[in-house]
Design an enzyme around this catalytic site. Structure first.
Site, PDB file in Angstrom:
ATOM      1  N   THR A  14       0.842  -1.120  -0.117  1.00  0.00           N
ATOM      2  CA  THR A  14      -0.042   0.081  -0.003  1.00  0.00           C
ATOM      3  C   THR A  14       0.951   1.271  -0.127  1.00  0.00           C
ATOM      4  OG1 THR A  14      -0.013   0.203   2.549  1.00  0.00           O
ATOM      5  CG2 THR A  14      -1.907  -1.201   1.513  1.00  0.00           C
ATOM      6  N   ASP A  15       0.280   2.403  -0.027  1.00  0.00           N
ATOM      7  CA  ASP A  15       0.807   3.578  -0.078  1.00  0.00           C
ATOM      8  C   ASP A  15       0.639   4.152   1.651  1.00  0.00           C
ATOM      9  OD1 ASP A  15       2.119   6.102  -0.194  1.00  0.00           O
ATOM     10  OD2 ASP A  15       0.596   6.940  -1.827  1.00  0.00           O
ATOM     11  N   ALA A  16       0.808   5.108   2.130  1.00  0.00           N
ATOM     12  CA  ALA A  16       0.707   5.450   3.505  1.00  0.00           C
ATOM     13  C   ALA A  16      -0.813   5.476   3.746  1.00  0.00           C
ATOM     14  CB  ALA A  16       1.415   6.749   3.905  1.00  0.00           C
TER      15      ALA A  16
END
Length: 84
Positions: free
Chosen positions: A7-9
């Site tokens: 994932t991204d953040a």
């Protein structure tokens, strides 16, 4: 796709405004994510507890069968293979 999904953040405003930290991580893993980046805001020893709550929520989801243990095992295999 047979690689590692990251994932991204997850502590981004769009996610944090609409989902709790725990819910966001559980949903991401249920959707097939292998590595959830920045699943909780940790800026001090006090807020380190946020990460523990996320881990507990994920563990509970696995124990309840919401996330199959086989899925976790497959993620571990993909991550270890990438490290090798």
């Amino acid at each position: 796709f047979k690689g590692v999904v990251v994932t991204d953040a997850l502590n981004m405003k769009a996610i944090s405004d609409n989902f709790g930290q725990e819910e966001a991580v559980v949903m991401a893993i249920k959707a097939g994510v292998d590595i959830a980046l920045m699943p909780a805001q940790v800026t001090s020893l006090e807020t380190e507890k946020n990460l523990a709550r996320v881990f507990k929520a994920l563990l509970t989801a696995v124990k309840k069968g919401d996330i199959p243990m086989e899925q976790i095992d497959q993620s571990v295999e993909r991550i270890l293979q990438l490290k090798i």
